[in-house]
Design a protein around this motif. Structure first.
Motif, PDB file in Angstrom:
ATOM      1  N   VAL A  51       0.742  -1.115   0.256  1.00 40.83           N
ATOM      2  CA  VAL A  51      -0.227   0.325   0.005  1.00 40.83           C
ATOM      3  C   VAL A  51       0.822   1.261  -0.039  1.00 40.83           C
ATOM      4  CG1 VAL A  51      -1.888  -1.179   1.060  1.00 40.83           C
ATOM      5  CG2 VAL A  51      -0.075   0.032   2.566  1.00 40.83           C
ATOM      6  N   ARG A  52       0.466   2.402  -0.528  1.00 42.80           N
ATOM      7  CA  ARG A  52       1.011   3.596  -0.579  1.00 42.80           C
ATOM      8  C   ARG A  52      -0.314   4.415  -0.864  1.00 42.80           C
ATOM      9  NH1 ARG A  52       4.443   0.158   0.068  1.00 42.80           N
ATOM     10  NH2 ARG A  52       6.587   0.197  -0.763  1.00 42.80           N
ATOM     11  N   PHE A  53       0.327   5.938  -0.746  1.00 42.24           N
ATOM     12  CA  PHE A  53      -0.545   6.933  -0.652  1.00 42.24           C
ATOM     13  C   PHE A  53      -1.337   6.868  -2.154  1.00 42.24           C
ATOM     14  CE2 PHE A  53       1.845   9.378   2.517  1.00 42.24           C
ATOM     15  CZ  PHE A  53       1.103   9.076   3.623  1.00 42.24           C
ATOM     16  N   ASP A  54      -0.788   6.649  -3.038  1.00 41.26           N
ATOM     17  CA  ASP A  54      -1.377   6.614  -4.376  1.00 41.26           C
ATOM     18  C   ASP A  54      -2.156   5.493  -4.824  1.00 41.26           C
ATOM     19  OD1 ASP A  54       0.801   4.900  -4.970  1.00 41.26           O
ATOM     20  OD2 ASP A  54       1.743   5.971  -6.224  1.00 41.26           O
ATOM     21  N   THR A  55      -2.054   4.367  -3.928  1.00 41.09           N
ATOM     22  CA  THR A  55      -2.948   3.230  -3.999  1.00 41.09           C
ATOM     23  C   THR A  55      -4.325   3.289  -3.324  1.00 41.09           C
ATOM     24  OG1 THR A  55      -2.315   1.879  -2.076  1.00 41.09           O
ATOM     25  CG2 THR A  55      -1.016   1.773  -4.468  1.00 41.09           C
ATOM     26  N   TYR A  56      -4.445   4.362  -2.239  1.00 42.40           N
ATOM     27  CA  TYR A  56      -5.596   4.696  -1.778  1.00 42.40           C
ATOM     28  C   TYR A  56      -6.670   5.484  -2.550  1.00 42.40           C
ATOM     29  CZ  TYR A  56      -8.464   6.502   1.893  1.00 42.40           C
ATOM     30  OH  TYR A  56      -9.677   6.907   2.903  1.00 42.40           O
ATOM     31  N   ILE A  57      -7.752   4.971  -2.875  1.00 42.29           N
ATOM     32  CA  ILE A  57      -8.463   5.616  -3.582  1.00 42.29           C
ATOM     33  C   ILE A  57      -9.608   6.191  -2.956  1.00 42.29           C
ATOM     34  CG2 ILE A  57     -10.061   5.188  -5.765  1.00 42.29           C
ATOM     35  CD1 ILE A  57      -7.287   4.528  -6.297  1.00 42.29           C
ATOM     36  N   GLU A  67      -8.274  14.964   1.471  1.00 44.16           N
ATOM     37  CA  GLU A  67      -7.650  15.814   2.518  1.00 44.16           C
ATOM     38  C   GLU A  67      -6.470  15.061   3.213  1.00 44.16           C
ATOM     39  OE1 GLU A  67      -8.087  19.173   5.911  1.00 44.16           O
ATOM     40  OE2 GLU A  67      -9.823  17.924   5.153  1.00 44.16           O
ATOM     41  N   ALA A  68      -6.856  13.968   3.786  1.00 42.15           N
ATOM     42  CA  ALA A  68      -6.118  13.104   4.766  1.00 42.15           C
ATOM     43  C   ALA A  68      -4.889  12.569   4.013  1.00 42.15           C
ATOM     44  CB  ALA A  68      -6.882  11.695   5.175  1.00 42.15           C
ATOM     45  N   VAL A  69      -5.084  12.167   2.810  1.00 44.01           N
ATOM     46  CA  VAL A  69      -3.841  11.806   1.907  1.00 44.01           C
ATOM     47  C   VAL A  69      -3.004  12.905   1.927  1.00 44.01           C
ATOM     48  CG1 VAL A  69      -2.907  11.146  -0.451  1.00 44.01           C
ATOM     49  CG2 VAL A  69      -5.008   9.858   0.535  1.00 44.01           C
ATOM     50  N   GLN A  70      -3.286  14.003   1.352  1.00 44.62           N
ATOM     51  CA  GLN A  70      -2.396  15.118   1.162  1.00 44.62           C
ATOM     52  C   GLN A  70      -1.894  15.655   2.538  1.00 44.62           C
ATOM     53  OE1 GLN A  70      -5.459  18.047  -0.217  1.00 44.62           O
ATOM     54  NE2 GLN A  70      -5.340  17.259  -2.023  1.00 44.62           N
ATOM     55  N   VAL A  71      -2.580  15.515   3.686  1.00 39.72           N
ATOM     56  CA  VAL A  71      -2.007  15.931   4.972  1.00 39.72           C
ATOM     57  C   VAL A  71      -0.935  14.856   5.494  1.00 39.72           C
ATOM     58  CG1 VAL A  71      -2.451  16.242   7.506  1.00 39.72           C
ATOM     59  CG2 VAL A  71      -3.965  17.335   5.887  1.00 39.72           C
ATOM     60  N   LEU A  72      -1.062  13.768   5.465  1.00 37.03           N
ATOM     61  CA  LEU A  72      -0.044  12.629   5.659  1.00 37.03           C
ATOM     62  C   LEU A  72       1.019  12.714   4.965  1.00 37.03           C
ATOM     63  CD1 LEU A  72      -2.721   9.710   6.216  1.00 37.03           C
ATOM     64  CD2 LEU A  72      -1.287  10.892   8.214  1.00 37.03           C
ATOM     65  N   ALA A  73       0.935  13.040   3.446  1.00 38.74           N
ATOM     66  CA  ALA A  73       1.989  13.123   2.558  1.00 38.74           C
ATOM     67  C   ALA A  73       2.990  14.153   3.152  1.00 38.74           C
ATOM     68  CB  ALA A  73       1.402  13.251   1.002  1.00 38.74           C
ATOM     69  N   ALA A  74       2.209  15.325   3.337  1.00 39.09           N
ATOM     70  CA  ALA A  74       3.193  16.341   3.852  1.00 39.09           C
ATOM     71  C   ALA A  74       3.607  16.155   5.242  1.00 39.09           C
ATOM     72  CB  ALA A  74       2.091  17.651   3.943  1.00 39.09           C
ATOM     73  N   PHE A  75       2.860  15.546   6.197  1.00 45.41           N
ATOM     74  CA  PHE A  75       3.636  15.113   7.380  1.00 45.41           C
ATOM     75  C   PHE A  75       5.046  14.046   7.161  1.00 45.41           C
ATOM     76  CE2 PHE A  75       3.586  12.292  11.155  1.00 45.41           C
ATOM     77  CZ  PHE A  75       3.678  13.318  12.230  1.00 45.41           C
ATOM     78  N   ALA A  76       4.674  13.323   6.295  1.00 50.78           N
ATOM     79  CA  ALA A  76       5.967  12.422   5.993  1.00 50.78           C
ATOM     80  C   ALA A  76       7.003  13.267   5.551  1.00 50.78           C
ATOM     81  CB  ALA A  76       5.514  11.435   4.812  1.00 50.78           C
ATOM     82  N   LYS A 120      -8.222   3.830   7.339  1.00 46.51           N
ATOM     83  CA  LYS A 120      -7.420   4.165   8.342  1.00 46.51           C
ATOM     84  C   LYS A 120      -5.970   3.564   8.282  1.00 46.51           C
ATOM     85  CE  LYS A 120      -9.987   4.224  11.883  1.00 46.51           C
ATOM     86  NZ  LYS A 120     -10.962   3.383  11.225  1.00 46.51           N
ATOM     87  N   THR A 121      -6.024   2.032   8.318  1.00 42.74           N
ATOM     88  CA  THR A 121      -4.717   1.235   8.504  1.00 42.74           C
ATOM     89  C   THR A 121      -4.117   1.520   7.210  1.00 42.74           C
ATOM     90  OG1 THR A 121      -5.919  -0.332  10.119  1.00 42.74           O
ATOM     91  CG2 THR A 121      -4.113  -0.906   8.678  1.00 42.74           C
ATOM     92  N   HIS A 122      -4.677   1.461   5.903  1.00 41.97           N
ATOM     93  CA  HIS A 122      -4.054   1.594   4.595  1.00 41.97           C
ATOM     94  C   HIS A 122      -3.263   2.967   4.515  1.00 41.97           C
ATOM     95  CE1 HIS A 122      -4.418   1.425   0.101  1.00 41.97           C
ATOM     96  NE2 HIS A 122      -3.498   2.450   0.339  1.00 41.97           N
ATOM     97  N   LEU A 123      -3.957   3.918   5.193  1.00 39.16           N
ATOM     98  CA  LEU A 123      -3.202   5.160   5.267  1.00 39.16           C
ATOM     99  C   LEU A 123      -1.908   5.355   6.090  1.00 39.16           C
ATOM    100  CD1 LEU A 123      -6.361   7.630   5.216  1.00 39.16           C
ATOM    101  CD2 LEU A 123      -4.372   7.402   3.242  1.00 39.16           C
ATOM    102  N   LEU A 124      -2.174   4.693   7.317  1.00 38.76           N
ATOM    103  CA  LEU A 124      -1.429   4.569   8.538  1.00 38.76           C
ATOM    104  C   LEU A 124       0.117   3.816   7.794  1.00 38.76           C
ATOM    105  CD1 LEU A 124      -0.672   5.650  11.426  1.00 38.76           C
ATOM    106  CD2 LEU A 124      -1.412   3.186  12.171  1.00 38.76           C
ATOM    107  N   ALA A 125      -0.275   2.692   7.271  1.00 38.08           N
ATOM    108  CA  ALA A 125       0.991   2.056   6.599  1.00 38.08           C
ATOM    109  C   ALA A 125       1.358   2.787   5.430  1.00 38.08           C
ATOM    110  CB  ALA A 125       0.198   0.473   6.032  1.00 38.08           C
ATOM    111  N   SER A 126       0.760   3.537   4.744  1.00 39.17           N
ATOM    112  CA  SER A 126       1.429   4.203   3.675  1.00 39.17           C
ATOM    113  C   SER A 126       2.347   5.278   4.435  1.00 39.17           C
ATOM    114  CB  SER A 126       0.110   4.915   2.777  1.00 39.17           C
ATOM    115  OG  SER A 126      -0.593   4.033   2.497  1.00 39.17           O
ATOM    116  N   LEU A 127       2.056   5.941   5.479  1.00 38.41           N
ATOM    117  CA  LEU A 127       2.826   6.931   5.992  1.00 38.41           C
ATOM    118  C   LEU A 127       4.049   6.117   6.663  1.00 38.41           C
ATOM    119  CD1 LEU A 127       3.199   9.716   7.506  1.00 38.41           C
ATOM    120  CD2 LEU A 127       1.987   8.752   9.466  1.00 38.41           C
ATOM    121  N   TRP A 128       4.140   4.801   7.119  1.00 38.32           N
ATOM    122  CA  TRP A 128       5.426   4.253   7.396  1.00 38.32           C
ATOM    123  C   TRP A 128       6.127   4.135   6.020  1.00 38.32           C
ATOM    124  CZ3 TRP A 128       8.086   0.046   6.066  1.00 38.32           C
ATOM    125  CH2 TRP A 128       8.917  -0.460   7.014  1.00 38.32           C
TER     126      TRP A 128
END
Length: 374
Positions: A51-57, A67-76, A120-128
């Motif tokens: 999983v990655r941010f770009d695989t989250y649809i 917005e969550a994808v954008q914020v988490l990508a910036a956080f990373a 949520k877990t998809h996004l958390l793993a993408s952040l990792w």
């Protein structure tokens, strides 16, 4: 990892077994995992490897998901800036504690607040995956895995071991045990002092099971000393997984389970009561090692779990099997009869519902292996 077996039949890294060998028994395996390896294996489960941010649809009807994808990508990306601000001197210096004046402004933690099935877990793993640090400088685990780690290493050793990490991701932060909540909150406070960034998703409060989620205020209140360190991201969406328990498949006979265990390469075979007894002698932090290399878990004689301590250990085993997508074949009672009515109405009921749901899914996978279609 070293897994010591007292039987000749040994589960290999690939799950292969020599012709004529009997299935391995989990009850004969005694996993020995060095402390540093316990931490090294705190990575997203195999089902989230890719999983990655770009695989989250994102759902176009739910702008908070985009917005969550954008914020988490910036956080990373911000974590990368913090890691490099410590000056030159090689990779090890990147992850030393950042001086206060060099720490980026704003919260150094993020909390994903949302219902079931919104990713949520998809996004958390993408952040990792996106955090610009070597794998040994970022950790991912569930709340239960984190408490188990403290139990295995001790509080001070856990602080020392995780204290030089860049990022700690905690999935399913649970608030159903006040003692564990205080323990982990104290741990996180120490890690924040060391400059570790935090990210968390959370689980439903016991009294709010029917709601499918709880508000960010509940999470922040429980970790009130850390509230200022977290930015809350609300992720809206349909709670499509909150539909009650799926119907458990009919159990097999003992003979069918035994035949399948001998036929499936890499399968294990155990009597359920003996396995429950064995779990009481293996620390839950080592349950992942216990099932490493197992291609299918075959159990005979499933029956109601006798007490809450045993039930909670079974929950952890179910989580580790589910993380690794290990099919299960079983005889005895159906999985939805493992926990008593009293347990399913008590403070840990959400854990038990999760275990039933996950074991049921794995049992359906096992049906294909058994050749019956489940």
């Amino acid at each position: 990892m070293t897994i010591v077996s007292t039987t000749e039949a040994h589960i290999s890294e690939t799950g292969s077994r020599a012709p004529g060998d009997a299935p391995a028994a989990l009850t004969a395996l005694e996993p020995r995992v060095p402390a540093d390896q316990l931490v090294a294996e705190m990575v997203p489960p195999p089902r989230f490897d890719g999983v990655r941010f770009d695989t989250y649809i994102p759902d176009p009807a739910q702008p908070s998901q985009t917005e969550a994808v954008q914020v988490l990508a910036a956080f990373a990306q911000g974590l990368g800036g913090a890691a490099r601000s410590g000056g030159s001197g090689g990779p090890k210096r990147w992850f030393r504690r950042v001086p206060k004046q060099a720490t980026p402004a704003g919260p150094r933690g993020v909390y994903l607040d949302g219902g079931y099935g919104v990713g949520k877990t998809h996004l958390l793993a993408s952040l990792w995956h996106a955090a610009p640090a070597a794998p040994e400088r970022k950790a991912f685990g569930t709340f239960v895995e984190l408490t188990n780690l403290v139990g295995a290493l001790g509080f001070q050793q856990t602080v020392q071991t995780l204290g030089d990490h860049q990022l700690l991701c905690i999935d399913e932060f649970e608030l159903d045990d006040p003692g564990d909540t205080v323990l982990v909150s104290s741990l996180l406070a120490r890690l924040v002092d060391n400059g570790v960034a935090l990210a968390a998703t959370s689980n439903t409060l016991p009294g709010k099971l029917g709601e499918g989620r709880f508000a960010a205020a509940d999470f922040l209140r429980e970790i009130q000393g850390l509230s200022a360190h977290f930015r809350t991201l609300r992720i809206d969406g349909e709670d499509y997984r909150h539909r009650g328990l799926p119907e458990a498949p009919e159990p097999y006979t003992d003979e069918e389970v035994t035949r399948a265990a001998h036929r499936i390469p890499g399968a294990s075979l155990d009597a359920f009561p003996a396995l429950l007894d064995h779990l009481s002698r293996v620390h839950p932090s080592r349950y992942g090692a216990l099932v490493k290399g197992v291609q299918a878990v075959c159990l005979t004689g499933l029956g109601p779990v006798p007490d809450q301590s045993t039930a909670l250990r079974l929950v952890v085993l179910a989580d580790r099997l589910y993380d690794r997508e290990v099919p299960v074949l079983a005889s005895g009672v159906p999985f939805d009869e493992l926990f008593s009515e009293e347990m399913l109405k008590g403070g840990y009921r959400k854990k038990y519902f999760r275990a039933i749901s996950r074991l049921t899914a794995l049992a359906r996978d096992g049906g294909g292996l058994a050749g019956t279609g489940g």
